[in-house]
Design an enzyme around this catalytic site. Structure first.
Site, PDB file in Angstrom:
ATOM      1  N   GLY A  23       0.813  -1.208   0.000  1.00  0.00           N
ATOM      2  CA  GLY A  23       0.000   0.000   0.000  1.00  0.00           C
ATOM      3  C   GLY A  23       0.849   1.261   0.000  1.00  0.00           C
ATOM      4  N   TYR A  59      -8.790  -6.826  15.075  1.00  0.00           N
ATOM      5  CA  TYR A  59      -7.608  -7.645  15.349  1.00  0.00           C
ATOM      6  C   TYR A  59      -7.149  -8.398  14.104  1.00  0.00           C
ATOM      7  CZ  TYR A  59      -8.397  -6.809  20.329  1.00  0.00           C
ATOM      8  OH  TYR A  59      -8.555  -6.220  21.556  1.00  0.00           O
ATOM      9  N   PRO A 196      14.888 -15.998  -1.342  1.00  0.00           N
ATOM     10  CA  PRO A 196      13.430 -15.855  -1.215  1.00  0.00           C
ATOM     11  C   PRO A 196      12.809 -15.052  -2.357  1.00  0.00           C
ATOM     12  CG  PRO A 196      14.484 -15.501   0.903  1.00  0.00           C
ATOM     13  CD  PRO A 196      15.581 -15.560  -0.110  1.00  0.00           C
ATOM     14  N   THR A 197      13.499 -14.023  -2.814  1.00  0.00           N
ATOM     15  CA  THR A 197      13.002 -13.232  -3.944  1.00  0.00           C
ATOM     16  C   THR A 197      12.963 -14.063  -5.216  1.00  0.00           C
ATOM     17  OG1 THR A 197      13.686 -11.105  -3.033  1.00  0.00           O
ATOM     18  CG2 THR A 197      13.515 -11.252  -5.433  1.00  0.00           C
ATOM     19  N   LYS A 229      22.606  -9.634  -9.438  1.00  0.00           N
ATOM     20  CA  LYS A 229      22.299 -11.039  -9.161  1.00  0.00           C
ATOM     21  C   LYS A 229      20.794 -11.288  -9.235  1.00  0.00           C
ATOM     22  CE  LYS A 229      22.907 -14.619  -5.605  1.00  0.00           C
ATOM     23  NZ  LYS A 229      23.442 -14.902  -4.249  1.00  0.00           N
ATOM     24  N   CYS A 390     -16.155   9.491  17.920  1.00  0.00           N
ATOM     25  CA  CYS A 390     -17.258   8.544  17.745  1.00  0.00           C
ATOM     26  C   CYS A 390     -17.656   7.947  19.097  1.00  0.00           C
ATOM     27  CB  CYS A 390     -16.880   7.476  16.714  1.00  0.00           C
ATOM     28  SG  CYS A 390     -18.303   6.578  16.047  1.00  0.00           S
ATOM     29  N   LEU A 391     -17.290   6.707  19.377  1.00  0.00           N
ATOM     30  CA  LEU A 391     -17.597   6.116  20.679  1.00  0.00           C
ATOM     31  C   LEU A 391     -16.963   6.934  21.800  1.00  0.00           C
ATOM     32  CD1 LEU A 391     -18.809   3.795  22.349  1.00  0.00           C
ATOM     33  CD2 LEU A 391     -16.682   2.538  21.996  1.00  0.00           C
ATOM     34  N   GLY A 392     -15.804   7.520  21.547  1.00  0.00           N
ATOM     35  CA  GLY A 392     -15.156   8.368  22.541  1.00  0.00           C
ATOM     36  C   GLY A 392     -16.001   9.573  22.900  1.00  0.00           C
ATOM     37  N   GLU A 414     -26.617   0.836  23.590  1.00  0.00           N
ATOM     38  CA  GLU A 414     -25.729  -0.152  22.977  1.00  0.00           C
ATOM     39  C   GLU A 414     -25.182  -1.095  24.041  1.00  0.00           C
ATOM     40  OE1 GLU A 414     -21.647  -0.476  20.256  1.00  0.00           O
ATOM     41  OE2 GLU A 414     -22.346   1.488  20.925  1.00  0.00           O
ATOM     42  N   HIS A 516     -15.488  10.938  12.152  1.00  0.00           N
ATOM     43  CA  HIS A 516     -14.106  10.443  12.174  1.00  0.00           C
ATOM     44  C   HIS A 516     -13.187  11.426  11.446  1.00  0.00           C
ATOM     45  CE1 HIS A 516     -14.768   6.270  13.702  1.00  0.00           C
ATOM     46  NE2 HIS A 516     -16.005   6.544  13.301  1.00  0.00           N
ATOM     47  N   GLU A 518     -10.068  11.787  11.609  1.00  0.00           N
ATOM     48  CA  GLU A 518      -8.784  11.193  11.204  1.00  0.00           C
ATOM     49  C   GLU A 518      -8.790  10.729   9.758  1.00  0.00           C
ATOM     50  OE1 GLU A 518     -11.118   7.649  12.965  1.00  0.00           O
ATOM     51  OE2 GLU A 518     -11.002   9.829  13.201  1.00  0.00           O
TER      52      GLU A 518
END
Length: 569
Positions: A23, A59, A196-197, A229, A390-392, A414, A516, A518
């Site tokens: 990304g 997570y 590995p490459t 290489k 938001c929730l904060g 909630e 939001h 951010e």
């Protein structure tokens, strides 16, 4: 510069290990090409079967990034927007789940005329149609597509096959593949290992794709011999082997790729000529501010439910980088586990020692809520700069209700559907919604800001548009009581019904927002609220330092006689 007649495609794939930074690579390349005067867009193809990441655990997936038009997308779209300063949309993130859903819906509608529906050709054709549609509907010169996952993953194969076929369909000079790999440094041998490459490229060749350019991540810089290489064993000119070593900040990556001439190699392979030199003065200045802040550093605590996995707060962390640079300070972040604060013996003064502001982060569910509320109470009572998102923000109103308005049983429905004082309640249009995915209040909505408020001082305007992701809202039944006790509702929807921003009048900086912010902070456009919050934290830190200096000063000055000697001697 002569514009390309057709949209050129760049596909970015990854090998060896995950989380190499496809990304960041895609965003950095896009920024370099845009700085040369080209019209660039980036999209992300994710191989998982979910229709979108909206219902996935933080997570497992990290942050869910919300676009202006309400798409719940991969966090990499945040990198695209921050680097390119261009907004993404629903069409910027395609999952394999969405592809399969479309194919199955077409089969049910009889669109395949009785054919046996298979991965080849039906699923592949669906992907190719999406690729062509995005290019056709955009005023673009170059479309960059990041393919999620790692080469060798079974679920990525349809995307790779579609890319292979599209390259054949378009002909030479219209589509290239950039493959990101890892070259590990073995400390015991003091050596970079290329095997590995080589194996990663071999797997890519196994599905019919010869990479056009290799970008090799490593701890150390790649020597010319190593590049020779790798190129020799991967069928590439050594100039097409790009080194990308570790750096102090992700915002240095475009400058490193420019030095390696990645953008020049890309333009040559795509046959684009007459482009301008990149204008990166602002970007270089920004990186210098990030690495070498002129006014010291501060520490901000982020209280959240998912602190074990910082990617859950990716956009917040990046917004602090932007706001730190705009305030000429380094913002250090300490992640505060909300549940820990629920212990009766929890020592806030000890946990928050050296912290100059507190942000209570977004989230869902009742786990850790009481801990968040206790952190908010401490910030309010100790006059520490506070920012709730938001929730904060919702937790901030619950804390205010309990401890300022004397509504001890205040809560959100909630967390407690039978709450005696439902300060936060389900939005009316959400009460009949049964499905989870894509059904929240999503996307950009307008907000009217009150004159003279901290929000207005930050934005310097009365109308803003911000991105949302929520089902619950402040209960207006308590609005008058809150205002009487010192809370200012400084931002609302245009009709005044939905509370967007809350503040406490007699606090140095206490702001909660339902949206939001951010998600709209960018390198060249730091979000006003984050800039203002960091400025408040910087002022608070200076005040703490002055108090510490005063404490260290002698508590008395000796009385001197006429000869200048102390009378106590």
């Amino acid at each position: 510069m002569a514009r390309p007649k057709n949209v050129k495609h760049i596909f970015v794939t990854g090998g060896v290990i995950s989380s190499l930074g496809k990304g960041i690579l895609s965003a950095s390349l896009g920024m370099l090409l845009k700085s040369r005067g080209l019209r660039v867009a980036i999209q992300k193809y994710d191989p998982y079967i979910n229709v979108d990441p909206g219902t996935m655990s933080p997570y497992q997936h990290g942050e869910v990034y919300v676009t202006d038009d309400g798409a719940e997308t991969d966090l990499d779209l945040g990198h695209y927007e921050r680097f390119l300063d261009e907004s993404t949309s629903q069409t910027s993130n395609l999952t394999m789940g969405r592809v399969y859903k479309s194919v199955i819906d077409k089969e049910r509608n009889g669109d395949y005329l009785g054919a046996t529906v298979q991965v080849v050709p039906h699923v592949i054709d669906e992907i190719k149609e999406r690729m062509a549609e995005q290019a056709k509907n955009s005023n673009l010169d170059i479309l960059i597509t990041e393919i999620g996952g790692t080469i060798g993953d079974i679920e990525s194969l349809p995307f790779l096959e579609a890319m292979r076929e599209l390259k054949l369909d378009m002909g030479d000079g219209n589509l290239i593949n950039i493959h990101l790999t890892y070259v590990p440094y073995i400390k015991a041998a003091s050596e970079l290992k290329t095997k590995p490459t080589q194996h990663s490229v071999k797997m890519l060749l196994g599905v019919g794709i010869q990479p056009d350019i290799l970008v090799c991540r490593s701890e150390k810089q790649l020597s010319r011999d190593i590049k020779n290489k790798v190129g020799h064993f991967c069928n590439l000119n050594d100039l097409d082997v790009i080194g990308l070593s570790d750096c102090a900040t992700i915002y240095e990556v475009p400058l490193m790729l420019l030095q390696e001439e990645l953008d020049s190699r890309v333009l040559k392979k795509l046959g684009i000529k007459g482009y301008q030199e990149p204008a990166l003065t602002y970007w270089r200045d920004f990186c210098n501010k990030v690495k070498f802040p002129q006014e010291g550093e501060i520490t901000i605590g982020i209280c959240g439910k998912y602190t074990e996995y910082p990617d859950a707060y990716k956009s917040i962390l990046e917004a602090f980088v932007h706001a730190g640079a705009s305030n000429n300070v380094r913002v250090n972040v300490k992640l505060l586990r909300a549940e820990s604060a629920e212990e009766p013996t929890f020592d806030f003064a000890k946990e928050l020692a050296g912290i100059h502001a507190i942000l209570v982060a977004p989230g869902f569910g009742d786990r850790g809520i009481e801990g968040k509320i206790r952190y908010i109470q401490y910030a309010r009572e100790q006059n520490i700069p506070f920012f709730g998102i938001c929730l904060g923000m919702q937790c901030a109103t619950i804390e205010f209700a309990r401890n300022v308005c004397d509504l001890q049983d205040a809560n959100s429905t909630e967390f407690n559907k039978r709450a005696r004082f439902a300060i936060i309640d389900l939005m009316e249009h959400q009460k009949k919604v049964k499905e989870k995915g894509g059904t929240m209040r999503l996307g950009s909505y307008p907000c009217i800001i009150t004159d003279g408020s901290k929000a207005h001082m930050a934005y310097q305007k009365f109308l803003v548009n911000e991105r949302h992701r929520h089902r619950y809202e402040f209960n207006n039944s308590f609005r008058t009581l809150f205002e009487e006790r010192g809370m200012l509702f400084s931002g609302t929807s245009p009709n005044g019904e939905l509370i967007e921003i809350v503040e406490i009048k007699n606090h140095r900086w206490f702001v909660g927002v339902q949206f939001h912010p951010e998600l709209k902070s960018r390198v060249q456009k730091v979000h006003p609220l984050f800039h203002s919050f960091v400025a408040a934290a910087k002022d608070y830190a200076r005040g703490v330092q002055q108090m510490d200096m005063a404490i260290e000063m002698p508590s008395f000055m000796p009385i001197l006689n006429e000869e200048g000697e102390s009378k106590s001697e």
